[in-house]
Design a protein around this motif. Structure first.
Motif, PDB file in Angstrom:
ATOM      1  N   ILE A   1       0.821  -1.168   0.049  1.00 15.95           N
ATOM      2  CA  ILE A   1      -0.140  -0.050   0.086  1.00 15.95           C
ATOM      3  C   ILE A   1       0.709   1.124  -0.293  1.00 15.95           C
ATOM      4  CG2 ILE A   1      -1.572   1.272   1.404  1.00 15.95           C
ATOM      5  CD1 ILE A   1      -2.929  -1.271   1.922  1.00 15.95           C
ATOM      6  N   PRO A   2       1.980   1.558   0.967  1.00 15.43           N
ATOM      7  CA  PRO A   2       2.550   2.514   0.790  1.00 15.43           C
ATOM      8  C   PRO A   2       2.758   2.796  -0.796  1.00 15.43           C
ATOM      9  CG  PRO A   2       3.183   1.236   2.684  1.00 15.43           C
ATOM     10  CD  PRO A   2       2.036   0.144   1.914  1.00 15.43           C
ATOM     11  N   ASP A   3       3.782   1.615  -1.587  1.00 14.42           N
ATOM     12  CA  ASP A   3       4.385   1.761  -2.135  1.00 14.42           C
ATOM     13  C   ASP A   3       2.969   2.289  -3.745  1.00 14.42           C
ATOM     14  OD1 ASP A   3       6.589   1.365  -1.647  1.00 14.42           O
ATOM     15  OD2 ASP A   3       5.819  -0.859  -1.868  1.00 14.42           O
ATOM     16  N   LEU A   4       2.001   1.712  -3.339  1.00 13.23           N
ATOM     17  CA  LEU A   4       1.128   2.068  -4.395  1.00 13.23           C
ATOM     18  C   LEU A   4      -0.101   3.599  -3.965  1.00 13.23           C
ATOM     19  CD1 LEU A   4      -0.713  -1.600  -4.175  1.00 13.23           C
ATOM     20  CD2 LEU A   4       0.439  -0.229  -6.202  1.00 13.23           C
ATOM     21  N   VAL A   5      -0.078   3.765  -2.897  1.00 15.19           N
ATOM     22  CA  VAL A   5      -0.852   4.615  -2.479  1.00 15.19           C
ATOM     23  C   VAL A   5       0.314   6.400  -2.785  1.00 15.19           C
ATOM     24  CG1 VAL A   5      -1.306   6.549  -0.797  1.00 15.19           C
ATOM     25  CG2 VAL A   5      -1.716   4.566  -1.028  1.00 15.19           C
ATOM     26  N   ALA A   6       2.252   6.115  -2.627  1.00  8.78           N
ATOM     27  CA  ALA A   6       2.816   6.960  -2.814  1.00  8.78           C
ATOM     28  C   ALA A   6       2.802   7.410  -5.122  1.00  8.78           C
ATOM     29  CB  ALA A   6       4.476   6.365  -2.668  1.00  8.78           C
TER      30      ALA A   6
END
Length: 494
Positions: free
Chosen positions: A79-84
């Motif tokens: 999720i951190p990668d996708l949201v960023a």
């Protein structure tokens, strides 16, 4: 856009964006200086690679769809990668402990999370990973490094303007209450929930003291639906692998407490903006309606048998499923990249679209009460479940970033305004409050455009008059409020 000024309140109808719910490319999202991640394996992008623990994912088949294992507990991105990426910050959020991390990466944010961590220190005594509170120490180290190459003022600007994602709590329940019931000797489930929430509160307060202001705090998933939890109750036959409803109930009650706590915590920390990330309902829907998401398997992982494999047990010798995108879970605990993608889209759609003040409010009506100068808003955004569902007290609000708009109250199911405020019948509303409905029922309260000053939106390229307010993203919002009786003395802007 029209602005109507009734005798007792100013009503501003704002239609900022036209939203398509089918593609993230059509969304207009808030801008953040950087992104910072804290928590456990659901958001750890590789910090455990650099500490002494068996809980690592820096080996095959982890990272199968990223060409190389990175330490992420999935077949690809988290999720951190996708949201960023959706926010336009960066494509991948690196772990802070990576010794090769560059200054450019540091400037736009890093991950401090550690797989196996939790709010309870007993959790890390078992897993030997980085405690949540220790992650704050690493953040302090980060701040010093950042100040070293951008300067103190720029560093604090980056930190103040960043987005924080926090995901923790699941390991605490699994390792301390369910599978290893050490905390059950000390706490009831209700007491243990409160104990963890107190830990979360202390953690957030520490982050606030360091300058972080905008935070998304995730609730618990349906823990009883994790494949490992089904297996722990010897549910091995396909027809017998059903969710453990008692554990799911505990997740729901914890989440309900978290939702109630966040506005109180926000009130105590001026200038903050908190949002609750609901991961329970999206995951629950994927489990109960897999065909909607293209899943064929939701009660075991893709790696090995899918019953017990995670970390060192999910390795290069494990047999894999043919298509990980058809599996909700990659191993017996962690979602696949496909699962994380749906969760990320849900987070963007329901939270990030309006996480900063009026610039991201969709189809909202904003009320400014002449008596107390209180800005109030109510709206329903793509099914978003706000922190607060009823207007009980003006101080239970979401704080806006703009100092001239210090407080905004968000309501979903009912459209609530102060008693006695008059609302024109033709103003689009998200619902009806008791006062508005009563006004409609009376029919003779003068709720027409007669007596209201009507003027067009101010030109955003020019500085707005100080008595009117200020323009943000081409939207006129109230500064010093003029009632209709004062308005007659002023010329309406063109």
């Amino acid at each position: 856009m029209k602005i109507l000024l009734p005798p007792f309140s100013i009503i501003i109808f704002i239609h900022i964006l036209s939203i398509s719910t089918t593609t993230s490319k059509s969304l207009t999202l808030p801008k953040f200086q950087a992104i910072f991640i804290f928590g456990d394996s659901t958001v750890d992008t590789g910090n455990n690679n650099y500490i002494h623990t068996v809980l690592k994912a820096n080996h095959a088949p982890y990272g199968k769809d990223s060409q190389v294992p990175t330490g992420r507990f999935s077949n690809g991105k988290l999720i951190p990668d996708l949201v960023a990426s959706l926010l336009g910050i960066k494509d991948n959020v690196p772990p802070f402990l990576d010794p090769n991390i560059t200054n450019d990466e540091l400037r736009t944010g890093v991950c401090f999370a550690s797989a196996g961590s939790g709010y309870d220190n007993w959790t890390v005594d078992i897993s030997k990973v980085i405690p949540v509170m220790k992650q704050i120490d690493y953040f302090k180290n980060y701040m010093e490094r950042l100040k070293g190459f951008v300067g103190n003022d720029e560093a604090m600007k980056i930190i103040n303007g960043s987005l924080v994602l926090i995901s923790a709590g699941t390991n605490d329940f699994i390792l301390n209450f369910y599978d290893i019931p050490s905390r059950r000797l000390e706490f009831t489930i209700d007491e243990y929930q409160d104990f963890l929430l107190e830990g979360m509160k202390n953690f957030v307060e520490e982050l606030y003291n360091l300058g972080l202001r905008t935070m998304i705090i995730a609730g618990l998933p349906p823990i009883g639906c994790l494949p490992i939890q089904m297996t722990s109750r010897f549910k091995l036959l396909p027809n017998d692998r059903r969710c453990l409803e008692s554990e799911n109930l505990h997740s729901r009650t914890y989440n309900q407490k978290l939702v109630k706590l966040l506005p109180k915590l926000q009130e105590s920390l001026p200038g903050t903006l908190f949002a609750y990330a609901d991961v329970y309902e999206p995951l629950n829907d994927m489990i109960n309606n897999p065909q909607k998401y293209g899943f064929v398997q939701t009660n075991r992982g893709c790696c090995g048998t899918g019953f017990v494999e995670t970390g060192p047990l999910c390795n290069e010798y494990s047999e894999l499923c043919a298509n990980a995108s058809q599996y909700l879970f990659w191993d017996c605990i962690h979602p696949s990249q496909a699962g994380y993608q749906y969760l990320s889209n849900d987070l963007v759609k329901k939270i990030l679209l309006h996480l900063v003040d009026l610039e991201t409010v969709l189809q909202a009506t904003v009320f400014v009460n002449d008596e107390d100068g209180q800005v109030r808003a109510a709206h329903k955004i793509l099914g978003y479940d706000p922190i607060q569902k009823s207007f009980a007290n003006p101080k239970h609000v979401i704080n806006a970033n703009n100092p001239r708009l210090p407080k905004i109250t968000v309501v979903e199911h009912e459209f609530l305004i102060s008693e006695g405020s008059l609302v024109p019948k033709d103003i689009p509303l998200a619902g009806s409050s008791s006062s508005h409905q009563a006004a409609q029922d009376e029919g003779d309260l003068g709720l027409s455009e007669e007596g209201f000053g009507v003027f067009d939106q101010a030109d955003p390229s020019k500085d707005p008059p100080s008595d009117l307010g200020l323009v943000r993203s081409g939207i006129v919002v109230s500064g010093n409020i003029l009632s209709s009786r004062d308005r007659s003395k002023e010329k309406a802007p063109n």
